[in-house]
Design a protein around this motif. Sequence first.
Motif, PDB file in Angstrom:
ATOM      1  N   ASP A 166       0.821  -1.212   0.000  1.00  0.00           N
ATOM      2  CA  ASP A 166       0.000   0.000   0.000  1.00  0.00           C
ATOM      3  C   ASP A 166       0.857   1.264   0.000  1.00  0.00           C
ATOM      4  OD1 ASP A 166      -2.320  -1.549   0.121  1.00  0.00           O
ATOM      5  OD2 ASP A 166      -2.158  -1.727   2.301  1.00  0.00           O
ATOM      6  N   VAL A 176       3.003   2.088   2.114  1.00  0.00           N
ATOM      7  CA  VAL A 176       3.075   2.535   3.498  1.00  0.00           C
ATOM      8  C   VAL A 176       4.344   1.960   4.124  1.00  0.00           C
ATOM      9  CG1 VAL A 176       1.991   2.395   5.780  1.00  0.00           C
ATOM     10  CG2 VAL A 176       0.587   2.779   3.745  1.00  0.00           C
ATOM     11  N   LYS A 179       3.232   5.524   7.956  1.00  0.00           N
ATOM     12  CA  LYS A 179       3.130   6.702   7.106  1.00  0.00           C
ATOM     13  C   LYS A 179       3.306   6.329   5.639  1.00  0.00           C
ATOM     14  CE  LYS A 179       4.741  10.248  10.353  1.00  0.00           C
ATOM     15  NZ  LYS A 179       5.717  11.347  10.547  1.00  0.00           N
ATOM     16  N   ARG A 180       2.691   7.127   4.775  1.00  0.00           N
ATOM     17  CA  ARG A 180       2.926   6.961   3.341  1.00  0.00           C
ATOM     18  C   ARG A 180       4.304   7.533   2.999  1.00  0.00           C
ATOM     19  NH1 ARG A 180      -0.944   6.170  -0.502  1.00  0.00           N
ATOM     20  NH2 ARG A 180       0.028   7.749  -1.821  1.00  0.00           N
TER      21      ARG A 180
END
Length: 581
Positions: free
Chosen positions: A244, A246, A268-269
């Motif tokens: 994702d 992430v 966190k991205r």
Amino acid sequence: MLFKFRRLYQWALFASGVMVPVAALVNLVNHATVELVIASCLAFCLGLFPIYLPKGVIWGAGIITTIYILLSQGFFAACTPMLLCTLGEFLRHYKWKIAKIRWYRFMVSLGMFLYSLCAGALVSRYTETFPTFIHVFLSLTSFEIVNFLLFVGILLSLRQPARLGETFGMFNFIPLLATSTLLTMYVEFAHTAGFALLVVVLLTCFVLLSRQFLQAVNSRDQAERQYELIAHYTTDLIMVVNADNVIAYASPSYELVFHVDASSLVGKRIDEISDDGATIFDTINRIRQDATHERKEITLVMNDQQLPVETEFSPVIDESGDVCDVILASRDITERLRQQEYLVHSEKLAVIGQLAAGVAHEIRNPLTAVKGFVQVLRTDFDSYSQASYDIVWSELTRIEEITSELLLLAKPQKAEFNRVDLVPVMKHCVTLLEGQAHKRDVYFDLALDKAVYVDCNENQIRQVFVNLLKNAVESMEDGGVITISARPVEDRVTISIRDQGVGIPEELQASLGDPFYTTKEKGTGLGLMVVYNILKEHQGNIDIHSEPGLGTEVVIVLPNSSSSASQQPSNQSDNGVTATR
């Protein structure tokens, strides 16, 4: 008072433990049976080879024989397998080093087991009418619960309450159920020697499987510790990005560099910690599709701090062959960028110096003629205007001073020589140019086995190597390897730089080193000129061997630190430079 109570508690267990060997010995002498001997030997073996379960739980399977003898032959007979099982566990724990066994602790343990055995015997008496499995399970459970409570008392008496949580976490009912099931199968269904052998075989299989499980767990734990050590002490910034996009893991080095908690980055991205989010996402998407490695220069932004890094993107392949995660290994390139800026600045200064020298030379010639004619025409100026002559003469003098300053700017200063090891100098130059080289798929091979000393000016020699290596990198459009070697030959040191570039045509080699002459499309021609001038000042020489399409070898010869700095090389030309094919 409390201290005395703790000591009294331990000594009470110790005194009770001393009674176990006595009871076991008396029972063996007076009431020994084949079944008791076999069960006791089996208990000793199971004490030596326990069964390892997940979460660090150790199943002392010797309790099977103790409870069986308790149920079949009574309390005192059960002391014998209990004694041998405990002895086997202590021998295993101390690796058969009998002299190191803490016998006080051994006796205290036996005391704990004795009271636990009393609880099991008491429960067994009142549950004889119950079904066999319930009867066995309750007897065994009462043994374990009392033993657990006594161990908690030991921890409190030793002032180790912190270990209580660990102790409660290791309490597991699975061994109780397994032990009860095995005993029920033996007692209820097949109380025969053949079935007993099958039970022994089954326990042996459990032991072997558990040891393989323990070995696998230990190997995994060791590998994890090694990876944790590498990730903790490396200066590289390591990050794992999941499907994702992430962050799933961030190495502790982020704390050292950005002064942020590495665990706070998890979740966190990736675009939240970089200004180059689009570049990162595009790179990760390509890696997920092609499962390839890529290297990019990006900027990380955390805690109001910006850091330029060179990041290696690497895929993590799962069992099905798909890319599940992507590892980002970043390295700080702030110093490299600073050095590159320094190189550009140095090259600009070289251009300015050469231009200044050319302009000053071109201006001086007509200036000398103008000043001569002005002096000849001085009488005419005096008849016209004395002030006009003074102005013209002062301005011409000022122009002459400016040209002198330009020549002083272009003229190199006298260098100070010292004894220098060329190996770290060349390694520094390679490190400086690695970023530019990797972008072109060019790598360096340093064949430098030992120190090589010369008398030189380190800064100037570094400039020589940087210019030559930079030319080699730029000549290799399709990538390749640049080989660097150095060796002392008599009173000389020979340095070889061989590339796999496009090469230099023979007709162009004679002009190498001339000001503003270059074979590169965007070159200035000043780099080699600076190299030639520096080597000339160092009383060295340079040979360029090149074949178009095959690459170029540059051989530099310098006096070593033991030779005279004033000695002129015998094969050196008038300008200290030769270019050969």
